[in-house]
Motif scaffolding. Structure first.
Motif, short mmCIF file in Angstrom:
data_model
loop_
_atom_site.label_atom_id
_atom_site.label_comp_id
_atom_site.label_asym_id
_atom_site.label_seq_id
_atom_site.Cartn_x
_atom_site.Cartn_y
_atom_site.Cartn_z
N ASP A 142 0.81 -1.21 0.00
CA ASP A 142 0.00 0.00 0.00
C ASP A 142 0.85 1.26 0.00
N ASN A 143 2.10 1.14 0.43
CA ASN A 143 3.00 2.29 0.43
C ASN A 143 3.87 2.34 -0.82
N MET A 144 3.65 1.40 -1.70
CA MET A 144 4.34 1.42 -2.99
C MET A 144 3.50 2.15 -4.01
N PHE A 145 4.16 2.90 -4.89
CA PHE A 145 3.42 3.58 -5.94
C PHE A 145 3.01 2.62 -7.05
N ALA A 146 3.70 1.49 -7.11
CA ALA A 146 3.39 0.52 -8.16
C ALA A 146 2.04 -0.14 -7.89
N PHE A 147 1.42 -0.60 -8.97
CA PHE A 147 0.15 -1.34 -8.88
C PHE A 147 0.45 -2.81 -8.65
N VAL A 148 -0.19 -3.40 -7.63
CA VAL A 148 -0.06 -4.83 -7.38
C VAL A 148 -1.44 -5.37 -7.01
N GLY A 149 -1.82 -6.44 -7.63
CA GLY A 149 -3.12 -7.06 -7.34
C GLY A 149 -3.01 -8.56 -7.22
N ILE A 150 -4.08 -9.18 -6.77
CA ILE A 150 -4.17 -10.63 -6.67
C ILE A 150 -5.45 -11.06 -7.36
N LEU A 151 -5.33 -12.01 -8.30
CA LEU A 151 -6.47 -12.51 -9.05
C LEU A 151 -6.61 -14.01 -8.84
N GLN A 152 -7.82 -14.44 -8.96
CA GLN A 152 -8.04 -15.87 -9.07
C GLN A 152 -7.60 -16.32 -10.47
N PRO A 153 -7.37 -17.61 -10.66
CA PRO A 153 -6.93 -18.06 -11.99
C PRO A 153 -7.89 -17.69 -13.11
N ASP A 154 -9.17 -17.47 -12.79
CA ASP A 154 -10.12 -17.08 -13.84
C ASP A 154 -10.13 -15.58 -14.10
N ALA A 203 -1.68 -16.18 -18.37
CA ALA A 203 -1.15 -16.39 -17.02
C ALA A 203 -1.78 -17.61 -16.36
N ALA A 204 -3.08 -17.83 -16.60
CA ALA A 204 -3.76 -19.01 -16.03
C ALA A 204 -3.17 -20.29 -16.61
N GLN A 205 -2.55 -20.21 -17.78
CA GLN A 205 -1.90 -21.36 -18.38
C GLN A 205 -0.43 -21.46 -17.99
N GLY A 206 0.01 -20.54 -17.13
CA GLY A 206 1.37 -20.63 -16.61
C GLY A 206 2.37 -19.71 -17.29
N TYR A 207 1.92 -18.76 -18.12
CA TYR A 207 2.84 -17.89 -18.86
C TYR A 207 2.78 -16.45 -18.31
N THR A 208 3.92 -15.83 -18.30
CA THR A 208 4.01 -14.43 -17.86
C THR A 208 3.96 -13.51 -19.08
N SER A 209 3.23 -12.41 -18.97
CA SER A 209 3.12 -11.42 -20.05
C SER A 209 3.56 -10.07 -19.52
N ARG A 210 4.15 -9.30 -20.41
CA ARG A 210 4.59 -7.94 -20.03
C ARG A 210 4.46 -7.03 -21.25
N PHE A 211 3.85 -5.86 -21.06
CA PHE A 211 3.67 -4.89 -22.14
C PHE A 211 3.28 -3.55 -21.53
N GLN A 239 -2.20 -21.11 -8.68
CA GLN A 239 -3.08 -20.83 -7.55
C GLN A 239 -3.64 -19.42 -7.62
N PHE A 240 -2.79 -18.46 -8.02
CA PHE A 240 -3.21 -17.06 -8.14
C PHE A 240 -2.54 -16.45 -9.37
N LEU A 241 -3.08 -15.31 -9.78
CA LEU A 241 -2.45 -14.47 -10.79
C LEU A 241 -2.10 -13.14 -10.12
N VAL A 242 -0.89 -12.66 -10.37
CA VAL A 242 -0.45 -11.41 -9.75
C VAL A 242 -0.15 -10.39 -10.85
N PRO A 243 -1.07 -9.42 -11.05
CA PRO A 243 -0.78 -8.32 -11.98
C PRO A 243 -0.01 -7.22 -11.25
N SER A 244 0.90 -6.57 -11.96
CA SER A 244 1.65 -5.45 -11.38
C SER A 244 1.92 -4.43 -12.48
#
Length: 603
Positions: A142-154, A203-211, A239-244
Motif C-alpha cells: 500500500d505504500n508502494m506507488f506501483a500497482f499490485v493485485g491478486i487474481l483468481q486463476p479465472d 497467465a492461467a496457463q502458466g505464462y508471464t506477459s509484459r507490455f 493458484q493465483f495471478l499477480v498483476p503489477s
C-alpha cells in the motif's frame, strides 16, 4: 498384506518423515507398521520403540478409548475424523485432532488403519503468522506507488494495493469480485481491455506477459509497464495471478520527446547542403547525412563503422592518419581550411575538391569530431574561369598601359617638337612677336611636362600635384631670362595630393600664366625678389597660393589685361572647377581653392 505393501500403497516411506502432522499405519491387529517422528514424539517414544508394538503397549492409559475406535473403523470401514487427542508428553496447551482412516485393498477389504494427528494449535499459530506476514506485506504494497493485485486463476480480482485505487478515485469494493479486464482502469479502451483479458488467460496457463498499456485514473490516463505472472502451489498448479504495473508516463513522454528531437535533428542533419560526417576517437565513421552518401557514392551502411581514411585519397592517407592522431591529442574546432587545396575520394576512386571544417564534440563517446565537407567543384571551376578572365583582362590592361604610355610619350615628343619649332622661330622674331612665341612655347612645354609625368609615373589618370608644381616652377625659371634674380620658395608644397589629368593640364597652364606674369610685371627692370608657392589640404579642398613680394599693380584684376595669358585665366579656373582670390598687400597673391574631381579614381 505385507507392511511393505502398505507403505508402498500410501507412499509414506519418504514423504511422511518430513510432514508437520503426525502419521502412523497400524495393521488390523492394531500394531504399528510405520510412524513418523512427529507422532512418535506425540506418543512419548522413539520411532523404533513403536514398530510392531500394539497400541495398548505404547498408550496403555488410552487403551479404553482408542481400541474401540480403531475396532469400529476396522470393522465398518468408515473413517473417524478430527476427534480430540490428549498428548502424552507435549505441552498441554497444544490442541491436537486425530483421524483414523481405513486403508482398503482392491476388494474393498480393510487391510490397515492410517492414523493422522494434527496440532491444531500449531496450525493456528502458523495461520496467524501468515496473516501477520500478509498484513505487513499489504502495508508495504500500500505504500508502494506501483500497482499490485491478486487474481483468481479465472481473472477475478481478489485484492489490490492502495495507490491504484486512490489515483483512480475508487475503493476496493468497486472492483473486488469483478473480472480484472472489466475493472475501472481499462474501461476507456476496449482494445486495452481485450489485451488484459488475453494476458490473464495466458497467465492461467502458466505464462508471464509484459507490455505497456494505458490505465485510466481519476483525472488522466497514465502509461504503465504492466506485467501479469502466475503463482504456483507446491504441486505446480496455478493458484493465483499477480498483476503489477509501474507508472512510466514521464519516461515514455521523455522517450517520445527524445525520439521527436532525434527525428528533428535527423531531418536537419540530412537536409544540410554540406556533407556532415561524425567520427569517433578511433577514426571510425559513426554518423553520415544524405549529402555525404550522395557526394561519396556510399550508402549509409557502407559508411558506418568504416575508417574515415576511406574518404581520403590513397596517397594522402599515411599523412592523414598522423594529422588525425595529432588533432585528437589537442582537439579544437577548426573552420574551413582555405589555405590549401584539399581533395576527397569517392567510392569509384574519383577525386572531388573539398573544403573541410572540424567541430570538436566534447564528452560524446560516439562522435568526437563532426566534419563539415563542402564540395567546391563549382567554386573551383568558377575560380579557374575567373582567373582566366583576370589573365585575359590583365593582358589587355598591359596592352592598354603600353598603348597609353606610347601615346603620352609621343604627345610629349610632339609637343617638344612644336616647342622647339617655336623656339627656332623666336630667334629671328623681334619685339612683341618674340614675346608671343616664347609664351606659346612655355605653355606647350607645360602641357608636355604633364604627359611626361604621366609617362614616368606609369599612372595614366593621376599625377602627383606637388612634384608637378616643383618641376613646372623649375621649367618656368629656366625659360625666362635672368632667372637667378627671382627666388622660388617651394617648401610649403604638400606632396600627397593627386590630381586627375583633366584638372592637371588647366592647373599647370594657370600656374604658368600666374608665375610668368609675376616675373615679368612684379619685378620690372631686372629687380630681384621672391615668389612663394604653397599647397595645402583644407576642409576637403586643395588650397594653392602663389605670392610675390614685388611691385603691386593697382589697376590689375583677374581676367583683365591685354595679354592672352591673363585673358585665359578664367577659362583655366572654370576647367578646374576652382575659385580664385586676388590679394594685393606687400606684393600680389593668388589664392586658388578647388576640389579634386572624384569622377576619376587613382589606379
Amino acid at each position: 498384506m505385507q507392511p511393505s505393501d502398505v507403505l508402498t500403497l500410501l507412499g509414506l516411506s519418504t514423504l511422511a518423515t518430513h510432514l508437520p502432522n503426525g502419521i502412523a499405519v497400524l495393521d488390523t491387529d492394531f500394531r504399528y507398521l510405520f510412524i513418523n517422528p512427529t507422532l512418535a514424539d506425540f506418543n512419548g517414544c522413539s520411532v523404533q520403540d513403536h514398530l510392531h508394538q500394539h497400541v495398548t503397549d505404547i498408550l496403555p492409559h488410552l487403551a479404553g478409548t482408542i481400541v474401540p475406535m480403531l475396532t469400529k473403523v476396522r470393522d465398518s470401514g468408515i473413517a473417524l475424523v478430527d476427534f480430540e487427542l490428549t498428548p502424552h508428553t507435549t505441552a498441554p496447551e497444544n490442541h491436537w485432532l486425530g483421524s483414523y482412516l481405513p486403508v482398503k485393498n482392491e476388494q474393498q477389504q480393510v487391510v490397515a488403519i492410517a492414523v493422522i494427528a494434527r496440532n491444531q494449535t500449531r496450525e493456528m499459530e502458523i495461520q496467524q503468522h501468515r496473516q501477520r506476514d500478509l498484513k505487513r506485506m499489504k502495508q508495504v504494497l500500500d505504500n508502494m506507488f506501483a500497482f499490485v493485485g491478486i487474481l483468481q486463476p479465472d481473472g477475478t480480482l481478489l485484492d489490490a494495493n492502495a495507490p491504484p485505487l486512490l489515483l483512480a478515485g475508487i475503493t476496493i469494493d468497486d472492483v473486488a469480485g469483478r473480472k480484472f479486464w472489466e475493472c475501472f482502469w481499462w474501461l476507456h479502451n476496449q482494445a486495452d481491455a481485450e489485451l488484459i483479458e488475453a494476458a490473464c488467460r495466458r497467465a492461467a496457463q502458466g505464462y508471464t506477459s509484459r507490455f505497456d498499456v494505458q490505465a485510466k485514473m481519476k483525472d488522466s490516463l497514465i502509461i504503465i509497464d504492466f506485467m501479469i505472472a502466475p503463482v504456483f502451489d507446491e504441486f505446480g498448479v496455478v493458484q493465483f495471478l499477480v498483476p503489477s504495473g509501474i507508472d512510466i508516463t514521464r519516461r515514455k513522454r521523455s522517450e517520445q520527446a527524445l525520439q521527436e528531437s532525434e527525428s528533428r535533428f535527423r531531418k536537419v542533419f540530412d537536409s544540410a547542403a554540406d556533407a556532415l560526417i561524425a567520427v569517433n576517437a578511433e577514426g571510425e565513421i559513426t554518423l553520415a547525412n544524405k549529402r555525404a552518401e550522395q557526394m561519396f557514392g556510399y550508402s549509409q551502411a557502407e559508411l558506418l563503422g568504416r575508417p574515415v581514411d576511406l574518404l581520403v585519397p590513397a596517397q594522402a592517407r599515411p599523412n592523414h592518419h598522423q594529422h588525425r592522431h595529432g588533432f585528437m591529442q589537442h582537439p579544437t574546432s577548426r573552420p574551413m581550411a582555405q589555405r590549401q587545396e584539399l581533395f576527397a575520394q569517392r567510392k569509384d576512386g574519383s577525386l572531388v575538391p573539398v573544403e573541410i571544417g572540424l567541430t570538436y564534440l566534447e564528452q560524446d563517446p560516439k562522435a568526437a569530431v563532426l566534419a563539415t565537407v563542402t564540395d567546391v567543384t563549382v567554386a573551383v571551376q568558377a575560380k579557374q574561369h575567373l582567373q582566366s578572365i583576370i589573365d585575359d583582362k590583365t593582358a589587355l590592361l598591359h596592352e592598354r598601359e603600353l598603348l597609353l604610355k606610347e601615346i603620352h610619350h609621343r604627345v610629349k615628343n610632339n609637343l617638344q617638337i612644336v616647342s622647339s619649332l617655336l623656339n627656332l622661330r623666336s630667334h629671328n622674331a623681334a619685339g612683341e612677336l618674340k614675346d608671343v612665341l616664347q609664351d606659346s612655347q612655355l605653355r606647350i612645354r607645360t602641357m608636355a611636362l604633364t604627359h611626361q609625368l604621366l609617362y614616368e609615373q606609369k599612372n595614366f589618370s593621376f599625377i602627383p600635384l606637388g612634384a608637378y608644381l616643383r618641376q613646372l616652377s623649375l621649367l618656368i625659371r629656366q625659360s625666362i631670362l635672368s632667372p637667378d634674380l627671382v627666388h622660388f620658395d617651394l617648401d610649403q608644397i604638400d606632396d600627397e595630393p593627386q590630381l586627375p589629368l583633366q584638372q592637371a593640364i588647366p592647373c599647370g597652364l594657370l600656374v604658368t600664366e600666374i608665375l610668368t606674369n609675376s616675373i615679368k610685371h612684379a619685378f620690372p627692370d631686372g629687380r630681384s625678389g621672391r615668389i612663394q608657392m604653397t599647397l595645402k589640404q583644407l576642409d576637403g579642398q586643395l588650397c594653392l597660393q602663389l605670392s610675390d613680394n614685388g611691385q603691386i599693380r593697382r589697376d590689375f584684376s583677374l581676367g583683365q589685361g591685354n595679354s592672352l595669358g591673363m585673358q585665359l585665366i578664367p577659362a583655366f579656373l572654370a576647367q578646374m572647377g576652382a575659385q580664385a582670390e586676388l590679394i594685393k598687400s606687400e606684393g600680389t597673391s593668388y589664392r586658388i581653392r578647388f576640389s579634386v574631381n572624384t569622377g576619376a579614381t587613382p589606379e
